[in-house]
Design a protein around this motif. Structure first.
Motif, PDB file in Angstrom:
ATOM      1  N   PHE A  80       7.283  -4.446   1.523  1.00 40.20           N
ATOM      2  CA  PHE A  80       7.995  -3.448   0.755  1.00 40.20           C
ATOM      3  C   PHE A  80       8.273  -4.083  -0.826  1.00 40.20           C
ATOM      4  O   PHE A  80       7.832  -5.272  -1.106  1.00 40.20           O
ATOM      5  N   HIS A  81       8.756  -3.165  -1.683  1.00 41.93           N
ATOM      6  CA  HIS A  81       8.675  -3.459  -3.016  1.00 41.93           C
ATOM      7  C   HIS A  81      10.167  -3.102  -3.567  1.00 41.93           C
ATOM      8  O   HIS A  81      10.356  -2.023  -3.349  1.00 41.93           O
ATOM      9  N   GLU A  82      10.727  -3.976  -4.095  1.00 35.13           N
ATOM     10  CA  GLU A  82      12.325  -3.501  -4.673  1.00 35.13           C
ATOM     11  C   GLU A  82      12.487  -3.915  -6.047  1.00 35.13           C
ATOM     12  O   GLU A  82      12.311  -4.752  -6.627  1.00 35.13           O
ATOM     13  N   SER A  83      12.988  -2.837  -6.727  1.00 38.07           N
ATOM     14  CA  SER A  83      13.489  -2.882  -8.008  1.00 38.07           C
ATOM     15  C   SER A  83      14.955  -2.628  -8.307  1.00 38.07           C
ATOM     16  O   SER A  83      15.671  -2.400  -7.184  1.00 38.07           O
ATOM     17  N   THR A  84      15.636  -2.891  -9.335  1.00 39.86           N
ATOM     18  CA  THR A  84      16.899  -2.672  -9.479  1.00 39.86           C
ATOM     19  C   THR A  84      17.252  -1.321  -9.494  1.00 39.86           C
ATOM     20  O   THR A  84      18.578  -0.760  -8.809  1.00 39.86           O
ATOM     21  N   ARG A  85      16.336  -0.108  -9.443  1.00 37.95           N
ATOM     22  CA  ARG A  85      16.809   0.987  -9.257  1.00 37.95           C
ATOM     23  C   ARG A  85      16.235   1.525  -8.004  1.00 37.95           C
ATOM     24  O   ARG A  85      16.958   2.561  -7.490  1.00 37.95           O
ATOM     25  N   ASP A  86      15.091   1.091  -7.261  1.00 42.66           N
ATOM     26  CA  ASP A  86      14.508   1.912  -6.442  1.00 42.66           C
ATOM     27  C   ASP A  86      14.082   0.842  -5.282  1.00 42.66           C
ATOM     28  O   ASP A  86      13.782  -0.368  -5.550  1.00 42.66           O
ATOM     29  N   TYR A  87      13.374   1.170  -4.100  1.00 51.12           N
ATOM     30  CA  TYR A  87      12.670   0.516  -3.175  1.00 51.12           C
ATOM     31  C   TYR A  87      11.685   1.256  -2.527  1.00 51.12           C
ATOM     32  O   TYR A  87      11.830   2.607  -2.659  1.00 51.12           O
ATOM     33  N   TRP A 140     -11.535  -7.585  -2.024  1.00 47.55           N
ATOM     34  CA  TRP A 140     -10.716  -6.816  -1.232  1.00 47.55           C
ATOM     35  C   TRP A 140     -11.241  -5.408  -0.886  1.00 47.55           C
ATOM     36  O   TRP A 140     -11.992  -4.928  -1.647  1.00 47.55           O
ATOM     37  N   SER A 141     -10.584  -4.913   0.249  1.00 53.92           N
ATOM     38  CA  SER A 141     -10.958  -3.376   0.474  1.00 53.92           C
ATOM     39  C   SER A 141      -9.880  -2.822   1.129  1.00 53.92           C
ATOM     40  O   SER A 141      -9.039  -3.437   1.958  1.00 53.92           O
ATOM     41  N   LYS A 142      -9.410  -1.326   0.718  1.00 54.64           N
ATOM     42  CA  LYS A 142      -8.361  -0.706   1.375  1.00 54.64           C
ATOM     43  C   LYS A 142      -8.826  -0.163   2.529  1.00 54.64           C
ATOM     44  O   LYS A 142      -9.877   0.619   2.385  1.00 54.64           O
ATOM     45  N   LEU A 143      -8.392  -0.210   3.797  1.00 59.35           N
ATOM     46  CA  LEU A 143      -8.888   0.302   4.992  1.00 59.35           C
ATOM     47  C   LEU A 143      -8.265   1.736   5.215  1.00 59.35           C
ATOM     48  O   LEU A 143      -7.067   2.030   4.689  1.00 59.35           O
ATOM     49  N   ALA A 144      -8.840   2.574   5.610  1.00 60.42           N
ATOM     50  CA  ALA A 144      -8.475   3.938   5.904  1.00 60.42           C
ATOM     51  C   ALA A 144      -8.865   4.171   7.313  1.00 60.42           C
ATOM     52  O   ALA A 144      -9.425   4.798   7.931  1.00 60.42           O
ATOM     53  N   PRO A 145      -7.878   3.610   8.409  1.00 58.90           N
ATOM     54  CA  PRO A 145      -8.106   4.060   9.812  1.00 58.90           C
ATOM     55  C   PRO A 145      -7.940   5.369  10.319  1.00 58.90           C
ATOM     56  O   PRO A 145      -6.807   5.928   9.688  1.00 58.90           O
ATOM     57  N   ALA A 146      -8.530   5.751  11.301  1.00 59.90           N
ATOM     58  CA  ALA A 146      -8.372   7.017  11.979  1.00 59.90           C
ATOM     59  C   ALA A 146      -7.170   7.099  12.670  1.00 59.90           C
ATOM     60  O   ALA A 146      -6.458   5.931  13.088  1.00 59.90           O
ATOM     61  N   GLY A 147      -6.699   8.001  13.139  1.00 60.94           N
ATOM     62  CA  GLY A 147      -5.332   8.149  13.878  1.00 60.94           C
ATOM     63  C   GLY A 147      -4.119   8.089  13.170  1.00 60.94           C
ATOM     64  O   GLY A 147      -3.983   7.676  12.244  1.00 60.94           O
ATOM     65  N   ILE A 148      -2.892   8.174  14.029  1.00 59.88           N
ATOM     66  CA  ILE A 148      -1.629   7.875  13.425  1.00 59.88           C
ATOM     67  C   ILE A 148      -1.123   6.455  13.739  1.00 59.88           C
ATOM     68  O   ILE A 148      -1.135   6.012  14.755  1.00 59.88           O
ATOM     69  N   GLY A 149      -0.924   5.861  12.483  1.00 61.10           N
ATOM     70  CA  GLY A 149      -0.374   4.418  12.565  1.00 61.10           C
ATOM     71  C   GLY A 149       0.952   4.342  12.325  1.00 61.10           C
ATOM     72  O   GLY A 149       1.937   5.422  12.465  1.00 61.10           O
ATOM     73  N   PRO A 150       1.655   3.143  12.258  1.00 63.91           N
ATOM     74  CA  PRO A 150       3.101   2.792  11.960  1.00 63.91           C
ATOM     75  C   PRO A 150       3.634   3.448  10.929  1.00 63.91           C
ATOM     76  O   PRO A 150       2.988   3.610   9.936  1.00 63.91           O
ATOM     77  N   ALA A 151       4.980   3.810  10.994  1.00 69.12           N
ATOM     78  CA  ALA A 151       5.642   4.360   9.733  1.00 69.12           C
ATOM     79  C   ALA A 151       5.660   3.053   8.930  1.00 69.12           C
ATOM     80  O   ALA A 151       5.591   2.003   9.243  1.00 69.12           O
ATOM     81  N   PRO A 152       6.137   3.375   7.514  1.00 69.61           N
ATOM     82  CA  PRO A 152       5.863   2.291   6.564  1.00 69.61           C
ATOM     83  C   PRO A 152       7.272   1.187   7.137  1.00 69.61           C
ATOM     84  O   PRO A 152       8.339   1.506   7.566  1.00 69.61           O
ATOM     85  N   ARG A 153       7.181  -0.153   6.976  1.00 72.16           N
ATOM     86  CA  ARG A 153       8.103  -1.119   7.285  1.00 72.16           C
ATOM     87  C   ARG A 153       7.649  -2.541   6.786  1.00 72.16           C
ATOM     88  O   ARG A 153       6.579  -2.920   6.202  1.00 72.16           O
ATOM     89  N   GLY A 209       7.587  -9.289   2.554  1.00 76.58           N
ATOM     90  CA  GLY A 209       7.832  -8.846   3.778  1.00 76.58           C
ATOM     91  C   GLY A 209       6.768  -8.054   4.449  1.00 76.58           C
ATOM     92  O   GLY A 209       7.040  -7.785   5.528  1.00 76.58           O
ATOM     93  N   HIS A 210       5.521  -8.456   3.926  1.00 70.37           N
ATOM     94  CA  HIS A 210       4.398  -7.881   4.573  1.00 70.37           C
ATOM     95  C   HIS A 210       3.945  -8.916   5.669  1.00 70.37           C
ATOM     96  O   HIS A 210       4.495  -9.882   5.763  1.00 70.37           O
ATOM     97  N   ARG A 211       2.955  -8.527   6.348  1.00 68.27           N
ATOM     98  CA  ARG A 211       2.281  -9.398   7.206  1.00 68.27           C
ATOM     99  C   ARG A 211       0.874  -9.537   6.951  1.00 68.27           C
ATOM    100  O   ARG A 211       0.091  -8.704   6.552  1.00 68.27           O
ATOM    101  N   MET A 212       0.195 -10.778   7.181  1.00 68.33           N
ATOM    102  CA  MET A 212      -1.180 -11.186   6.934  1.00 68.33           C
ATOM    103  C   MET A 212      -1.656 -11.897   8.036  1.00 68.33           C
ATOM    104  O   MET A 212      -1.023 -13.074   8.441  1.00 68.33           O
ATOM    105  N   VAL A 213      -2.805 -11.658   8.835  1.00 71.12           N
ATOM    106  CA  VAL A 213      -3.315 -12.522   9.717  1.00 71.12           C
ATOM    107  C   VAL A 213      -4.994 -12.690   9.526  1.00 71.12           C
ATOM    108  O   VAL A 213      -5.499 -11.898   8.647  1.00 71.12           O
TER     109      VAL A 213
END
Length: 550
Positions: free
Chosen positions: A163-170, A186-199, A147-151
């Motif tokens: 998202f990640h879902e298991s039998t017990r939790d998500y 790969w690199s994990k970005l750390a953008p400044a500012g307030i971004g979107p809530a998890p989705r 359910g992620h997005r990639m461009v």
């Protein structure tokens, strides 16, 4: 988890037996949703990969590869050795490097009963020129998710959310990763500012300047034991970069406040980037969530977002203009039809609800509520009435039925919509139809592959207690498709029409089953048949069956 990993490994060992590329023409792919449809960067082709299908009892996952030839309106199945494992809800992005590459990241595998999930974190590339799959093993990438997005953005792939879902939790994510297409890191970005809530399931598009737009999406949270509350996000963000597409680029989140008419809240919508610097959103569903059940309104509308003007507007069909009207109105027509600007400037009108009926092969009539974003203005409606008087009754406008989780691609300014699903009560209809619409003209939808009612299989949970065919169910693949084709051929020989009830009058029978007969007549006569003629043929067929029964 271990069981699913063993199942995936077993499927991969079967795939490993394929040693050469086999390309063969084939009928349209079986019904599915949550696959990926991508436009070939150099050829007039669309590439379909993966997806899922649920028949009421079993979940089928796919990793087959199909190529749709746009000019010939034909499908080919391409068997490539060592493909990625079966999956759905992954992401695919095309880059024009070396004759074209299709990059695939993540997604999920489900157990046949649909209750356990395995989320992938693998990265693959299909080299389109040589038709070879390659797994790219690079550390530091996103965790397993679907359910992620990639461009593709400059020389990077950017991954957001999911998202990640298991039998017990998500868990839902709002992290951002970049994969460099030159260094394969790969690199994990750390953008400044307030971004979107998890989705998950949001709209993500790249602007010509190399920035990224995020809109909407879905997430849920636990409000009490065994009770989850879903959220349909309708906010919008810009992820802006300062740099040339390198790991050390600075990224910043900012919130967007677009003008115009925003899409009505929904999840399960599909996205693509169209011409003229516009991203678009198609379909989806708005669920009314109760604690025990979910009822959904499905959509088949299009919304455009103009990335340059920061403006939303609903896509409205203009309808094909008759030559006679064009000649008579002369320049006036050209002025009225000039560009999409007029379409954008039309005053926003309230959504209109239309009720439609779809008939399954077993004669069950499903009623679907469809909400369309607005109507054309009075002038356009009066013109269409004039045309109707001149040209005789217009046939009903062809359009895809409302759906969610469809697959979209845009090639040469034409939008293609494949498959997806809608629900009626507890029953799920998975689609295998293909439609197109020219986004420059926005005149009419064209049906390239019709929905086949015979492909609609639905097994109630109580129909079977067998649990020994899990392997076959999860595998999906060729055996399942072949057997369903054989079954549908058997059914074709003795089609089951809605039966006449004891003592039922002809008028009552016709009233009860009319939509079924109209649907059957239209599928036999083709989309260009005039509505009056379709109804006449439908009534004649119903009368024949009624008289035979009585």
């Amino acid at each position: 988890q271990e069981d699913l990993e063993a199942l995936i490994a077993e499927f991969q060992s079967l795939d490993a037996k394929k040693t050469q590329v086999i390309e063969s023409s084939c009928p349209p792919p079986s019904p599915r949703l949550n696959g990926s449809l991508s436009a070939h960067p150099e050829k007039d082709e669309l590439i379909l990969f993966g997806g899922e299908y649920f028949n009421g009892q079993k979940t089928y996952l796919y990793n087959d590869l199909y190529v749709y030839n746009i000019r010939k309106n034909s499908w080919a199945k391409v068997e490539v050795p060592n493909p990625p494992p079966r999956r759905c809800a992954h992401q695919a992005a095309v880059v024009p490097t070396a004759g074209g590459q299709l990059w695939v990241f993540g997604g999920e595998f489900a157990s046949p009963n649909g209750e356990q999930f395995y989320h992938y974190k693998d990265l693959w590339v299909l080299h389109l020129a040589t038709k070879t799959w390659e797994q790219i093993k690079a550390s530091g990438g996103p965790s397993g998710r679907s359910g992620h997005r990639m461009v593709a953005c400059k020389r990077q792939l950017i991954v957001f959310g999911g998202f990640h879902e298991s039998t017990r939790d998500y868990i839902y994510y709002n992290d951002v990763y970049a994969f460099n297409l030159d260094s394969f890191t790969w690199s994990k970005l750390a953008p400044a500012g307030i971004g979107p809530a998890p989705r998950s399931g949001c709209q993500m598009a790249t602007t010509p300047e190399g920035n990224i737009i995020i809109y909407g999406g879905y997430s849920k949270q636990r409000v009490k034991k065994d009770v989850d509350k879903g959220t349909l996000h309708t906010d919008m963000f810009l992820l802006k970069t300062e740099g040339l597409g390198k790991e050390e680029d600075r990224w910043t989140w900012s919130r967007l406040s677009p003008s115009g008419v925003k899409p009505t809240p929904r999840s399960g919508f599909s996205v693509a980037v169209g011409p003229n610097n516009r991203s678009l959103l198609f379909g989806g569903v708005h669920d009314e969530e109760e604690e025990e059940s979910i009822e959904g309104d499905f959509f088949n509308d299009i919304y455009f977002y103009d990335m340059g003007k920061n403006r939303w507007f609903p896509g409205q069909l203009k309808g094909p203009k008759s030559e006679k009207k064009k000649r008579r109105r002369g320049r006036q027509t050209e002025a009225e039809d000039a560009g999409d600007e007029e379409m954008e400037k039309q005053p926003a009108q309230g959504p209109v609800e239309i009720v439609k009926e779809v008939v399954a092969e077993d004669g069950t009539v499903m009623t679907i509520k469809q909400v369309i974003s607005g109507l054309a203005d009075e002038k356009e409606r009066s013109e269409s009435e004039e045309e109707e008087e001149e040209d005789g009754a217009l046939g009903q406008q062809v359009e895809p039925c409302p759906r969610s989780n469809a697959m979209l691609a845009v090639k040469h300014g034409v939008l293609y919509v494949y498959g997806g699903m809608f629900e009626v009560g507890d029953r799920q209809f998975t689609l295998s139809d293909l439609y197109s619409i020219d986004l420059h003209k926005m005149e009419e939808w064209k049906v390239l592959v019709e929905m086949d009612p015979k492909a609609q299989e639905w097994l109630e949970e109580s129909d079977s207690g067998e649990e020994d065919d899990d392997m076959e169910g999860a595998e999906g693949g060729e055996e399942e498709e072949e057997s369903s084709e054989e079954e549908s051929e058997d059914e074709e020989g003795e089609e089951q029409h809605p039966p006449v009830q004891p003592g039922e009058k002809h008028t009552d029978y016709l009233s009860r089953t009319e939509q079924y007969w109209i649907h059957l007549a239209r599928s036999n006569m083709g989309p260009d048949a005039k509505e009056k003629k379709v109804v006449k043929v439908a009534h004649a067929m119903a009368k024949t069956v009624y008289e035979d029964s009585v």
